[in-house]
Design a protein around this motif. Structure first.
Motif, short mmCIF file in Angstrom:
data_model
loop_
_atom_site.label_atom_id
_atom_site.label_comp_id
_atom_site.label_asym_id
_atom_site.label_seq_id
_atom_site.Cartn_x
_atom_site.Cartn_y
_atom_site.Cartn_z
N GLY A 75 0.82 -1.18 0.21
CA GLY A 75 0.11 0.02 -0.05
C GLY A 75 0.68 1.33 0.07
N ALA A 76 2.00 1.40 0.78
CA ALA A 76 2.91 2.62 0.60
C ALA A 76 3.49 2.74 -0.74
N ALA A 77 3.93 1.72 -1.44
CA ALA A 77 4.27 1.91 -2.76
C ALA A 77 3.40 2.19 -3.77
N GLN A 78 2.34 2.01 -3.37
CA GLN A 78 1.11 2.34 -4.00
C GLN A 78 0.64 3.79 -4.16
N VAL A 79 0.72 4.46 -2.62
CA VAL A 79 0.71 5.80 -2.33
C VAL A 79 1.82 6.70 -3.10
N ARG A 80 3.01 6.25 -2.84
CA ARG A 80 4.04 6.85 -3.42
C ARG A 80 4.11 6.91 -4.92
N PHE A 81 3.57 5.89 -5.69
CA PHE A 81 3.64 6.08 -6.96
C PHE A 81 2.18 7.17 -7.27
N LEU A 82 1.06 6.99 -6.72
CA LEU A 82 0.25 8.05 -6.72
C LEU A 82 0.71 9.41 -6.74
N VAL A 83 1.23 9.74 -5.71
CA VAL A 83 1.48 10.74 -5.19
C VAL A 83 2.74 11.59 -6.46
N ALA A 84 3.34 10.81 -6.78
CA ALA A 84 4.71 11.11 -7.82
C ALA A 84 3.70 11.37 -9.12
N ALA A 85 2.93 10.31 -9.57
CA ALA A 85 2.13 10.77 -10.56
C ALA A 85 1.25 12.03 -10.69
N GLN A 86 0.47 12.05 -9.60
CA GLN A 86 -0.74 13.07 -9.37
C GLN A 86 0.36 14.44 -9.26
N TRP A 87 1.62 14.56 -8.69
CA TRP A 87 2.29 15.82 -8.58
C TRP A 87 2.57 16.20 -10.03
N ALA A 88 3.23 15.11 -10.69
CA ALA A 88 3.70 15.47 -12.35
C ALA A 88 2.55 16.00 -12.96
N VAL A 89 1.39 15.23 -13.09
CA VAL A 89 0.22 15.90 -13.84
C VAL A 89 -0.41 17.24 -13.40
N SER A 109 4.05 31.59 -8.14
CA SER A 109 3.68 32.44 -7.08
C SER A 109 2.05 32.45 -6.59
N SER A 110 1.49 31.15 -7.34
CA SER A 110 0.10 31.02 -7.27
C SER A 110 0.03 29.97 -5.93
N PRO A 111 -0.89 30.49 -4.82
CA PRO A 111 -1.04 29.74 -3.73
C PRO A 111 -1.71 28.45 -4.07
N ALA A 112 -2.57 28.48 -5.14
CA ALA A 112 -3.24 27.35 -5.49
C ALA A 112 -2.46 26.21 -5.90
N LEU A 113 -1.18 26.62 -6.31
CA LEU A 113 -0.29 25.63 -6.89
C LEU A 113 0.31 24.65 -5.53
N TRP A 114 0.59 25.65 -4.70
CA TRP A 114 1.25 25.00 -3.36
C TRP A 114 0.22 24.16 -2.57
N LEU A 115 -1.08 24.82 -2.45
CA LEU A 115 -1.89 24.11 -1.56
C LEU A 115 -2.53 22.68 -2.65
N GLY A 116 -2.54 23.07 -3.87
CA GLY A 116 -2.94 21.84 -4.89
C GLY A 116 -1.76 20.79 -4.78
N LEU A 117 -0.54 21.04 -4.38
CA LEU A 117 0.31 20.01 -4.19
C LEU A 117 0.17 19.19 -2.99
N CYS A 118 -0.04 19.99 -1.87
CA CYS A 118 -0.43 19.36 -0.72
C CYS A 118 -1.68 18.38 -0.68
N SER A 119 -2.62 19.12 -1.28
CA SER A 119 -4.11 18.23 -1.21
C SER A 119 -3.65 17.18 -2.24
N GLN A 120 -2.90 16.99 -3.26
CA GLN A 120 -2.63 15.87 -4.08
C GLN A 120 -2.10 14.69 -3.04
N VAL A 121 -1.19 15.14 -2.24
CA VAL A 121 -1.00 14.05 -1.13
C VAL A 121 -1.96 13.27 -0.35
#
Length: 185
Positions: A75-89, A109-121
């Motif tokens: 499960g941890a490897a699957q979540v790591r894969f999902l985080v990496a793929a989601q961040w890239a996309v 400088s967009s707060p939506a980018l940084w908050l979006g990266l956090c929400s992707q996790v």
């Protein structure tokens, strides 16, 4: 993680990025005004493809788990894969959105980018749990209902179930033999 086991996770990525994107902009409270205004008119079309892919991933995880009892994917490897793929996309998506409005570096400088990266996790963790739950349910259903029928590939014939699930056995017991269907005039 083997590639055959990561296929359901690949199907989850579009829907997960969509949810994380929405959460990032929801929390940031921006996106359609000011100097960082971006257009999100394409997101309903993405949702029309992403949501059926998510449903297919859940079914795939359940069915593949039911076929291969005893093999649990990490499960941890699957979540790591999902985080990496989601961040890239997600980063690529944000770069394209900001480039289309003529401000490609405004994404940094967009707060939506940084908050979006956090929400992707968070969304990746939830998606990983969803796939694990589907996998567990598939494995559990096989344990309760019995093993799936084996295909006889050498003869090319249809499988003959050795044990019928209770619902199928009940349905077959209530069916009476009858003749051909009636012709309506």
């Amino acid at each position: 993680m083997r590639s055959a086991r990561s296929t359901p996770a690949v199907l989850v990525v579009p829907a997960a990025v969509l949810v994380g994107h929405w959460l990032g902009y929801l929390v940031a409270g921006s996106g359609h005004e000011g100097s960082h205004a971006v257009q999100h008119g394409y997101l309903p079309a993405v949702a029309a493809v992403a949501l059926p892919a998510l449903a297919a991933a859940v079914v795939w995880a359940a069915v593949s788990s039911g076929r291969s009892r005893g093999h649990q994917q990490d499960g941890a490897a699957q979540v790591r894969f999902l985080v990496a793929a989601q961040w890239a996309v997600f980063v690529l998506q944000e770069l394209i959105e900001h480039a289309l409005v003529g401000d490609p570096l405004g994404v940094l400088s967009s707060p939506a980018l940084w908050l979006g990266l956090c929400s992707q996790v968070a969304v990746a963790a939830a998606a990983g749990l969803l796939l694990r739950a589907a996998s567990w349910a598939g494995g559990r259903s096989v344990a309760v209902l019995g093993s799936p029928p084996r295909w006889r590939a050498a003869t090319g014939s249809w499988p003959v179930p050795t044990v019928l699930p209770p619902a199928t056995a009940l349905l077959l017991a209530t069916v009476s033999p009858r003749g051909p269907p009636r012709r309506f005039r």
